[in-house]
Design a protein around this motif. Structure first.
Motif: not given
Lengths: 150, 678
Positions: A1-4, A6-12, A136-141, A147-150
């Motif tokens: 799970m994303e720790r970041n 923002l990234r977590r939010q993005l994933q959701i 959010v994606a832009r903010q998350a970096g 990406c889908r989980p590799k």
């Protein structure tokens, strides 16, 4: 799970878009095309889509104002629109497009009109969701924005 | 191949686009399919962007284009600059299928169609028009990863066709060149793709020198251009036509005297072949002549005669042809008198190169079966047909004209008619009975080989168009009688309508006239007459387009197709004729014809749809591929190799020309070769 966060939010957000049927597998294809040389590829494509398809929406609208309906023309426009929408993975929009074409083929003007209204709603909803997503994606970096989980 | 290096190329994939064609080509050759040069055409910017990105990811070199016209001019400017084209079906400025045809005719590149439309008929359309693949949108990258296979396959077929065509040595030479050229600047050679077709000896060499020596910008001898050329030549008189004057008359900016000179050379060769006086050992003459002597027995003589006429398109004095025809016609039930208007000269011209099989075909032309030698004498031709023929003939010049008109013809047999095939098919095919579909298509070959019955089934649509297209070569026209390929003359050949059907969609018109000797016994489809004539009836639908394109491709694309086509057509024609006549095996004949035309016509089908596939310039491939085995076993069926296909074609074309350029109208549907008792 994303720790970041923002990234977590993005994933959701992303997951929700898929789960709710707004996007389909084709969107994933776009995501896979994104790489270092094109870090914002998906967003660029979607932006281009909305810009270009606005023209088609307008054409259809205008065509629907002229009675009797020229189903052939309407179908042609919608065919184009559908192609575009399917290429970015806009699932619901694509479904409405297909329905619209069915109505055209059967000469059902009422159905066309109703369907078109629904289509516009889906089209607008998706746009909002994607805009939020990309923000959010832009903010998350750049990393792992979509990406889908590799 | 550095497939494994694919990854390493990832990051540099973008760089490749910056490379020059030459470098890229070289690199590509080593790392194939990396660096494959793809041209993608789609009016939808979103799709275009995605496709471009996908193709880049596959390490291909991508050029994108949102308009078909732009794509076409890009391709024309740089014929060897691309390896494969991907195009959308629905585009505002030009129908994707039309573009497909153009490309096939002029450049002979593999084309992949794509659309969100996955309806069966649309996909079928793609197939019949010669697309090598059809992708359903939204396109996934996996689908694009393998497009290189089409490039390889095409190349392979070309070589094969080439080999099969008459001039093997030519082919070898060509092949070598092509091979070397490979991705890259196949060069000057490529221009005409004549390498494949060129069978002619000295001319070939010259041509080659012409085209391959210096890096001259390629001249595309489009149908229109060829028509202009033919018109100029006619105006001056074939004997007096010198490049300089022709150039002046044509008044085409950018065209050089050299271009005209080399084109004239080919043309002359073609004519020579048609008239059977070719320097080449065209047995056509022999074959033709014999038939003449022979009674015009309903089928046989006609065939032979036709051949002659064909061969003689240029040479045989019209009178002889007339005689022949008369003879033939007289005998023939006159049914098939479909005097296929000799295909336009142009057609003839195009067939020129293929001197291929036409020869063979010619021999067989002796179909003694009732072939209506309609050498141009539209004796039995039904008025409609005749009209069509004439029409065709006239329009030959207008390539497109005919095609278009014919297109409408439901000519089932169209395929035969392959545009290329100079009208031979048409007229002849129409052999009385079946004139219905008169494979007029075949006739298109310069010599409107009025395959009398044969063309019958040939969907006149296609065929006729072809015929019409056939360059109205005057000389040929005279022979118009000539080509009346008595193909199925009288005999019910009509059925034959080139059912060469077996090879539906002879896409490559490559006149390869692969008519090879085999033709004799079974007219294999190698007829590459018609440049990719799809005998599919479906073609009919496209008629206007098909034909045009086809014709264009076939006959007119002198650069390569035409020659091949012509040759093929002739060949095919002969075959057809033969086929039709000999024993009226309509089917068989059609086969032959189709076979021949297959190459061109995509014979095979009884539907006679000859789709001159987009001009596959490799008619040859068609020929080879025609699997139409002519059952008609009559030896006469396939014109012996002697018959230069080209001659035959020319004859056909001529006939066509004479016959009725306007064949389009022929509704050869009426002629169903089925009537022909085989």
């Amino acid at each position: 799970m994303e720790r970041n966060p923002l990234r977590r939010q993005l994933q959701i957000m992303r997951k929700s878009l898929f789960d709710q049927g707004y996007l389909d597998e084709q969107f994933v294809q776009l995501e896979e095309l994104q790489d270092d040389s094109n870090p914002n590829f998906v967003e660029e494509v979607v932006t281009l889509y909305y810009r270009d398809s606005a023209r088609l929406i307008l054409n259809i609208e205008q065509a629907l104002e002229r009675k009797p309906y020229n189903f052939h023309k309407l179908d042609a426009y919608m065919h184009q629109f559908k192609g575009s929408s399917s290429s970015i993975g806009a699932k619901k929009v694509k479904a409405e497009s297909t329905l619209f074409r069915e109505y055209c083929k059967s000469g059902n003007g009422e159905g066309c009109m109703r369907c078109f209204q629904q289509l516009k709603k889906e089209y607008a909803t998706l746009r909002k969701k994607l805009e939020a997503y990309f923000q959010v994606a832009r903010q998350a970096g750049p990393m792992e924005t979509a990406c889908r989980p590799k | 191949m550095n497939s494994s290096s694919g990854k390493t190329y990832m990051s540099t994939s973008n760089c490749s686009t910056g490379r020059k064609a030459g470098d890229a080509a070289a690199a590509a050759a080593d790392q194939f399919p990396v660096g494959l040069r793809v041209l993608v055409v789609d009016d939808d910017p979103t799709c275009l962007m995605i496709l471009e990105k996908m193709l880049r990811t596959c390490l291909y070199e991508v050029t994108k284009c949102n308009r078909a016209e732009t794509a076409l001019s890009m391709l024309r400017e740089n014929k060897s600059g691309f390896d494969v084209v991907i195009s959308d079906v629905h585009m505002p400025d030009m129908d994707g299928f039309k573009l497909l045809e153009h490309i096939g005719l002029e450049m002979d590149l593999p084309v992949i169609m794509m659309s969100a439309d996955d309806g069966k008929h649309v996909v079928m359309k793609g197939v019949t028009h010669g697309a090598c693949d059809y992708l359903i949108k939204p396109v996934r990258i996996e689908a694009l990863k393998n497009i290189w296979q089409h490039v390889v396959r095409k190349r392979k077929n070309e070589w094969k066709d080439f080999e099969q065509s008459g001039s093997v040595e030519e082919g070898d030479r060509q092949l070598k060149q092509s091979e070397e050229a490979d991705y890259s600047s196949s060069a000057n050679e490529g221009n005409w793709k004549s390498s494949k077709r060129r069978k002619d000896d000295e001319d070939e060499t010259d041509e080659r020198d012409d085209t391959s020596s210096l890096k001259k910008p390629r001249v595309v001898w489009s149908v229109e251009l060829h028509q202009q050329f033919v018109a100029a030549v006619n105006q001056l008189g074939i004997d007096k036509a010198v490049p300089k004057k022709i150039l002046e008359l044509m008044n085409v900016p950018g065209l050089t005297r050299e271009n005209v000179a080399s084109h004239l050379q080919k043309y002359r060769l073609y004519l020579r072949r048609l008239s059977g006086v070719s320097q080449h050992p065209s047995n056509l003459n022999n074959s033709f002549m014999s038939p003449q002597e022979a009674t015009f027995g309903p089928l046989s003589s006609l065939n032979g005669l036709d051949l002659q006429t064909l061969a003689a398109t240029g040479q045989l004095p019209a009178q002889s042809l007339v005689t022949l025809q008369a003879a033939g016609l007289g005998q023939s039930t006159g049914k098939s008198g479909i005097p296929m208007p000799l295909v336009d000269q142009r057609n003839i011209f195009s067939f020129e190169n293929p001197k291929i099989r036409f020869r063979e075909g010619q021999q067989h032309v002796n179909n003694n079966k009732q072939m209506n030698l309609l050498h141009g004498i539209p004796t039995t031709m039904e008025p409609k047909q005749l009209a069509g023929l004439h029409h065709g003939a006239q329009s030959m010049g207008n390539l497109n004209m005919q095609v278009a008109s014919h297109g409408s013809q439901s000519s089932q047999n169209n395929p035969l008619l392959m545009q290329m095939a100079q009208p031979q098919v048409r007229g002849q095919m129409l052999n009385d009975t079946s004139l219905g579909h008169a494979p007029r298509l075949l006739a298109p070959m310069g010599q409107p080989i009025l395959s009398n019955g044969v063309a019958a089934n040939v969907s006149t649509r296609n065929g006729i168009q072809e015929n019409i297209r056939a360059p109205s070569y005057n000389p040929v026209s005279q022979t118009s009688s000539m080509l009346n390929f008595p193909m199925n003359h009288a005999s019910e050949l009509p059925r034959n309508s080139f059912p060469l059907g077996s090879t539906p969609g002879i896409s490559s018109l490559t006149p390869k006239v692969a008519f090879q000797e085999d033709v004799n016994s079974d007219i294999k489809g190698s007829v590459g007459f018609l440049p990719s004539y799809d005998i599919f009836n479906d073609l009919n639908q496209h008629k206007p387009q098909n034909w045009e394109l086809q014709n264009v491709g076939m006959t007119f694309d002198t650069s390569q197709h035409s020659n091949s086509l012509q040759g093929n057509l002739n060949h095919a024609h002969s075959v057809l004729v033969q086929q039709g006549f000999s024993s009226g095996q309509v089917n068989g004949q059609n086969r032959s014809a189709t076979v021949v035309s297959k190459a061109m016509f995509s014979s095979g089908d009884s539907t006679g749809h000859v789709n001159a596939q987009n001009g596959n310039q490799h008619l040859n491939s068609l020929l080879v591929d025609s699997t139409v085995r002519v059952k008609s076993e009559t030896p006469t069926n396939l014109y012996p190799d002697d018959f230069g296909q080209e001659d035959l074609m020319s004859a056909l074309l001529k006939q066509q020309d004479a016959m009725a350029p306007a064949e389009h109208e022929f509704d050869f549907d009426g002629y169903s070769l089925d009537n022909i008792p085989v």
